[in-house]
Design an enzyme around this catalytic site. Structure first.
Site, PDB file in Angstrom:
ATOM      1  N   ASN A  10       0.854  -1.189   0.000  1.00 50.62           N
ATOM      2  CA  ASN A  10       0.000   0.000   0.000  1.00 50.62           C
ATOM      3  C   ASN A  10       0.889   1.238   0.000  1.00 50.62           C
ATOM      4  O   ASN A  10       1.495   1.585   1.010  1.00 50.62           O
ATOM      5  CB  ASN A  10      -0.898  -0.015   1.238  1.00 50.62           C
ATOM      6  CG  ASN A  10      -1.749   1.234   1.359  1.00 50.62           C
ATOM      7  OD1 ASN A  10      -1.889   2.010   0.410  1.00 50.62           O
ATOM      8  ND2 ASN A  10      -2.323   1.442   2.536  1.00 50.62           N
ATOM      9  N   LYS A  12       0.005   4.256  -0.256  1.00 50.51           N
ATOM     10  CA  LYS A  12      -0.679   5.373   0.407  1.00 50.51           C
ATOM     11  C   LYS A  12      -0.605   6.636  -0.459  1.00 50.51           C
ATOM     12  O   LYS A  12      -0.626   6.553  -1.677  1.00 50.51           O
ATOM     13  CB  LYS A  12      -0.119   5.588   1.815  1.00 50.51           C
ATOM     14  CG  LYS A  12      -0.181   4.308   2.661  1.00 50.51           C
ATOM     15  CD  LYS A  12       0.170   4.544   4.109  1.00 50.51           C
ATOM     16  CE  LYS A  12       0.072   3.231   4.882  1.00 50.51           C
ATOM     17  NZ  LYS A  12       0.265   3.438   6.331  1.00 50.51           N
ATOM     18  N   HIS A  96      -9.319   0.533   5.328  1.00 49.34           N
ATOM     19  CA  HIS A  96      -8.024   0.729   5.978  1.00 49.34           C
ATOM     20  C   HIS A  96      -8.186   1.564   7.246  1.00 49.34           C
ATOM     21  O   HIS A  96      -9.019   2.463   7.325  1.00 49.34           O
ATOM     22  CB  HIS A  96      -7.058   1.418   5.007  1.00 49.34           C
ATOM     23  CG  HIS A  96      -5.641   1.384   5.465  1.00 49.34           C
ATOM     24  ND1 HIS A  96      -5.133   2.285   6.376  1.00 49.34           N
ATOM     25  CD2 HIS A  96      -4.608   0.551   5.150  1.00 49.34           C
ATOM     26  CE1 HIS A  96      -3.865   2.008   6.606  1.00 49.34           C
ATOM     27  NE2 HIS A  96      -3.507   0.974   5.876  1.00 49.34           N
ATOM     28  N   GLU A  98      -6.564   3.926   8.476  1.00 49.24           N
ATOM     29  CA  GLU A  98      -6.420   5.377   8.335  1.00 49.24           C
ATOM     30  C   GLU A  98      -7.725   6.015   7.874  1.00 49.24           C
ATOM     31  O   GLU A  98      -8.099   7.102   8.343  1.00 49.24           O
ATOM     32  CB  GLU A  98      -5.288   5.680   7.348  1.00 49.24           C
ATOM     33  CG  GLU A  98      -3.925   5.335   7.921  1.00 49.24           C
ATOM     34  CD  GLU A  98      -2.833   5.218   6.870  1.00 49.24           C
ATOM     35  OE1 GLU A  98      -1.675   4.966   7.261  1.00 49.24           O
ATOM     36  OE2 GLU A  98      -3.134   5.364   5.659  1.00 49.24           O
ATOM     37  N   GLU A 157      -5.150  -5.378  10.907  1.00 48.55           N
ATOM     38  CA  GLU A 157      -4.294  -4.248  11.274  1.00 48.55           C
ATOM     39  C   GLU A 157      -4.301  -4.080  12.794  1.00 48.55           C
ATOM     40  O   GLU A 157      -5.316  -3.681  13.368  1.00 48.55           O
ATOM     41  CB  GLU A 157      -4.815  -2.958  10.645  1.00 48.55           C
ATOM     42  CG  GLU A 157      -4.757  -2.916   9.137  1.00 48.55           C
ATOM     43  CD  GLU A 157      -5.181  -1.548   8.632  1.00 48.55           C
ATOM     44  OE1 GLU A 157      -4.301  -0.734   8.339  1.00 48.55           O
ATOM     45  OE2 GLU A 157      -6.401  -1.294   8.551  1.00 48.55           O
ATOM     46  N   GLY A 163       2.511   2.779  15.159  1.00 49.99           N
ATOM     47  CA  GLY A 163       2.852   4.141  15.552  1.00 49.99           C
ATOM     48  C   GLY A 163       2.817   4.396  17.043  1.00 49.99           C
ATOM     49  O   GLY A 163       2.908   5.537  17.487  1.00 49.99           O
ATOM     50  N   SER A 203       3.441  -3.670  11.604  1.00 47.51           N
ATOM     51  CA  SER A 203       4.769  -3.180  11.218  1.00 47.51           C
ATOM     52  C   SER A 203       5.610  -4.348  10.727  1.00 47.51           C
ATOM     53  O   SER A 203       6.252  -5.042  11.513  1.00 47.51           O
ATOM     54  CB  SER A 203       5.432  -2.489  12.410  1.00 47.51           C
ATOM     55  OG  SER A 203       4.661  -1.378  12.829  1.00 47.51           O
TER      56      SER A 203
END
Length: 241
Positions: A10, A12, A96, A98, A157, A163, A203
């Site tokens: 991805n 992004k 996703h 995000e 995910e 993060g 990650s």
């Protein structure tokens, strides 16, 4: 039932036309296992979809990063599944983390989007995840709305790890993937549970990918920013030969 390993990249909201061309050139020149062993899908921003499709090797495929929940119309800025079909784009990423966090896409909305894309003949990488507070896999409307699971890949995910400085261990990834497969068995059917590929979308990097790939219920990766680094991408694919 054997499940073909899947590596999704991805990209992004990144890249220029020249940068994209360089990435594709490197991918095209790489020696990787055949598509009988691993399925590779790259997901550039929408403006580069046709460029990437025109240049990319035939054994790799292209995905959009999103599509609209129904047929096109007065939905400024959106992209319909029909448009993807028209462009010959076989895959799309939906749900996703995000988009869920930044655009408030709900589970119900994501489920509707997945079902509509599949109904139009687009294969879906359907993302599901959990925050630090939600650290247990739960129900998803995707299972209630999808009837053709042959064209759906799930991507877990661990939002709680992305993060935050926390890293999901291979054992933690396996634990959740195993629970997701059991959930599919109990809420859809045993055939879907056995055949559906569940990707790890945390990650992933060259250092941990082999151990993650060795987990019995980890069927591949949905890689984010690392997919822009060709050395990392190839490290996910080449060891599978």
């Amino acid at each position: 039932m054997a499940r073909k390993f899947f590596v999704g990249g991805n990209w992004k909201c990144n890249g220029t036309a020249e940068e994209v061309k360089k990435i594709v050139t490197t991918l095209n020149e790489a020696e990787v296992p055949s598509e009988d062993v691993v399925e590779v899908v790259v997901s550039p921003p929408f403006v580069f979809l046709t460029l990437v499709k025109s240049l990319l090797r035939s054994d790799f495929h292209v995905a959009a990063q999103n599509c609209w929940v129904r047929k096109g119309g007065a939905f400024t800025g959106e992209i319909s599944a029909e448009m993807l079909v028209n462009l010959g784009i076989p895959w799309v990423i939906i749900g996703h983390s995000e988009r869920r966090a930044l655009l408030n896409e709900s589970n119900e909305f994501v489920g509707d989007k997945v079902a509509y894309a599949v109904s139009q003949g687009v294969k879906v990488i359907a993302c599901i995840g959990e925050t630090l507070e939600q650290r247990e896999p739960g129900s998803t409307p995707i299972a209630e709305k999808v009837t053709n699971w042959e064209n759906v890949v799930l991507a877990y995910e661990p939002v709680w790890a992305i993060g935050t400085g926390k890293v999901a261990t291979p054992a933690q990834a396996q634990e959740v993937h195993c629970e997701l497969r059991k959930w599919l068995n109990d809420n859809v059917n045993s055939e879907v549970a056995a055949s559906t590929r569940i990707l790890y979308g945390g990650s992933v990097n060259g250092a941990n990918c082999n151990e993650l790939a060795a987990q019995p219920d980890v069927d591949g990766f949905l890689v984010g920013g690392a997919s822009l680094k060709i050395s990392d991408v190839l490290s996910f694919i080449v060891p599978l030969v």
